[in-house]
Design a protein around this motif. Structure first.
Motif, PDB file in Angstrom:
ATOM      1  N   GLU A   1       0.811  -1.123   0.048  1.00 26.97           N
ATOM      2  CA  GLU A   1      -0.005   0.028   0.376  1.00 26.97           C
ATOM      3  C   GLU A   1       0.695   1.170  -0.006  1.00 26.97           C
ATOM      4  OE1 GLU A   1      -3.577  -2.034   2.671  1.00 26.97           O
ATOM      5  OE2 GLU A   1      -2.097  -0.548   3.665  1.00 26.97           O
ATOM      6  N   LYS A   2       0.304   2.416  -0.528  1.00 28.48           N
ATOM      7  CA  LYS A   2       1.059   3.503  -0.661  1.00 28.48           C
ATOM      8  C   LYS A   2      -0.081   4.764   0.124  1.00 28.48           C
ATOM      9  CE  LYS A   2       3.494   2.482  -4.739  1.00 28.48           C
ATOM     10  NZ  LYS A   2       4.052   2.764  -6.190  1.00 28.48           N
ATOM     11  N   LEU A   3       0.506   5.751   0.496  1.00 26.21           N
ATOM     12  CA  LEU A   3      -0.158   6.934   1.133  1.00 26.21           C
ATOM     13  C   LEU A   3       0.647   8.120   0.846  1.00 26.21           C
ATOM     14  CD1 LEU A   3      -2.510   6.986   3.542  1.00 26.21           C
ATOM     15  CD2 LEU A   3      -0.715   7.173   5.127  1.00 26.21           C
ATOM     16  N   ASP A   4      -0.416   9.077   0.340  1.00 25.45           N
ATOM     17  CA  ASP A   4       0.345  10.173  -0.089  1.00 25.45           C
ATOM     18  C   ASP A   4      -0.806  11.182   0.127  1.00 25.45           C
ATOM     19  OD1 ASP A   4       1.639  12.394  -1.103  1.00 25.45           O
ATOM     20  OD2 ASP A   4       1.840  12.060  -3.042  1.00 25.45           O
ATOM     21  N   MET A   5      -0.836  12.004   1.304  1.00 31.69           N
ATOM     22  CA  MET A   5      -1.829  12.849   1.435  1.00 31.69           C
ATOM     23  C   MET A   5      -1.627  14.005   2.246  1.00 31.69           C
ATOM     24  SD  MET A   5      -3.893  11.156   4.610  1.00 31.69           S
ATOM     25  CE  MET A   5      -4.480   9.654   3.451  1.00 31.69           C
ATOM     26  N   ILE A   6      -2.438  14.998   2.555  1.00 33.34           N
ATOM     27  CA  ILE A   6      -2.295  16.272   3.295  1.00 33.34           C
ATOM     28  C   ILE A   6      -3.283  15.895   4.348  1.00 33.34           C
ATOM     29  CG2 ILE A   6      -2.920  18.515   3.759  1.00 33.34           C
ATOM     30  CD1 ILE A   6      -2.242  19.052   0.720  1.00 33.34           C
ATOM     31  N   TYR A   7      -2.694  16.019   5.653  1.00 32.97           N
ATOM     32  CA  TYR A   7      -3.510  15.391   6.913  1.00 32.97           C
ATOM     33  C   TYR A   7      -3.764  16.523   7.874  1.00 32.97           C
ATOM     34  CZ  TYR A   7       0.917  15.594   9.731  1.00 32.97           C
ATOM     35  OH  TYR A   7       1.973  15.972  10.479  1.00 32.97           O
ATOM     36  N   TRP A   8      -3.291  17.703   7.654  1.00 38.90           N
ATOM     37  CA  TRP A   8      -3.500  19.091   8.414  1.00 38.90           C
ATOM     38  C   TRP A   8      -3.371  20.305   7.769  1.00 38.90           C
ATOM     39  CZ3 TRP A   8      -0.196  23.226   9.835  1.00 38.90           C
ATOM     40  CH2 TRP A   8      -0.292  23.769  11.213  1.00 38.90           C
ATOM     41  N   VAL A   9      -4.466  21.141   7.872  1.00 41.22           N
ATOM     42  CA  VAL A   9      -4.580  22.338   7.114  1.00 41.22           C
ATOM     43  C   VAL A   9      -4.903  23.354   8.160  1.00 41.22           C
ATOM     44  CG1 VAL A   9      -5.827  23.320   5.388  1.00 41.22           C
ATOM     45  CG2 VAL A   9      -5.173  21.349   4.870  1.00 41.22           C
ATOM     46  N   GLU A  10      -4.181  24.502   8.073  1.00 41.51           N
ATOM     47  CA  GLU A  10      -4.424  25.586   8.643  1.00 41.51           C
ATOM     48  C   GLU A  10      -4.876  25.489  10.208  1.00 41.51           C
ATOM     49  OE1 GLU A  10      -7.581  27.804   6.686  1.00 41.51           O
ATOM     50  OE2 GLU A  10      -6.420  27.899   4.765  1.00 41.51           O
ATOM     51  N   GLY A  11      -3.850  24.684  10.719  1.00 40.78           N
ATOM     52  CA  GLY A  11      -4.205  24.297  12.258  1.00 40.78           C
ATOM     53  C   GLY A  11      -5.311  23.322  12.526  1.00 40.78           C
ATOM     54  N   GLN A  12      -5.779  22.667  11.591  1.00 40.85           N
ATOM     55  CA  GLN A  12      -6.685  21.611  11.734  1.00 40.85           C
ATOM     56  C   GLN A  12      -6.304  20.268  11.441  1.00 40.85           C
ATOM     57  OE1 GLN A  12      -9.613  22.106  13.875  1.00 40.85           O
ATOM     58  NE2 GLN A  12      -8.511  23.988  14.362  1.00 40.85           N
TER      59      GLN A  12
END
Length: 143
Positions: A8-19
């Motif tokens: 499996e692969k994982l490529d993501m944004i998990y945090w935006v603008e303090g959340q």
């Protein structure tokens, strides 16, 4: 990240603008599950933050290879029987640790980047070519 164990692969944004993004954290929890038992546990976001900060300091585009994330009690006990380097009360059991590898960086380079975060435990496992990162007390070990 990618997992040689599951493919499996994982490529993501998990945090935006303090959340934190809940759906992204849920995907991370599943990705970092105990692949031997398929047990899933919430991964402490502080550990994810340390991993991310260290990766940014290393200035690489290569994804981490996840060696070990969450470990069920059954898996941890089995690994302890096979190796003296596995802690009885490992932070992996709590979803607070990850063992990681980068082909383009040495164990020492990765460990120095993680230690620069001054945010948790950093273990060097040069013989096995990975670095342990966790969100526990600031400490380091290994060579």
């Amino acid at each position: 990240m990618y997992s040689a164990r599951t493919g499996e692969k994982l490529d993501m944004i998990y945090w935006v603008e303090g959340q934190y993004i809940t759906d992204a954290l849920n995907e991370i929890n599943y990705f970092m599950r105990d692949w031997r038992t398929d047990d899933v546990k919430n991964i402490d976001a502080r550990t994810i933050d340390i991993m991310t900060a260290a990766h940014n300091l290393l200035d690489v585009s290569e994804p981490y290879m996840l060696i070990s994330g969450y470990r069920s009690p059954k898996t941890n006990a089995m690994l302890r029987r096979r190796s003296s380097g596995v802690a009885k009360n490992s932070r992996h059991l709590r979803g607070e640790a990850a063992d990681l590898h980068l082909g383009s960086r040495s164990v020492n380079q990765m460990a120095r980047a993680a230690q620069a975060c001054r945010a948790g435990g950093v273990g060097r496992y040069s013989g096995s070519d990975f670095v342990h990162m966790d969100c526990g007390p600031v400490r380091s070990w290994g060579s």
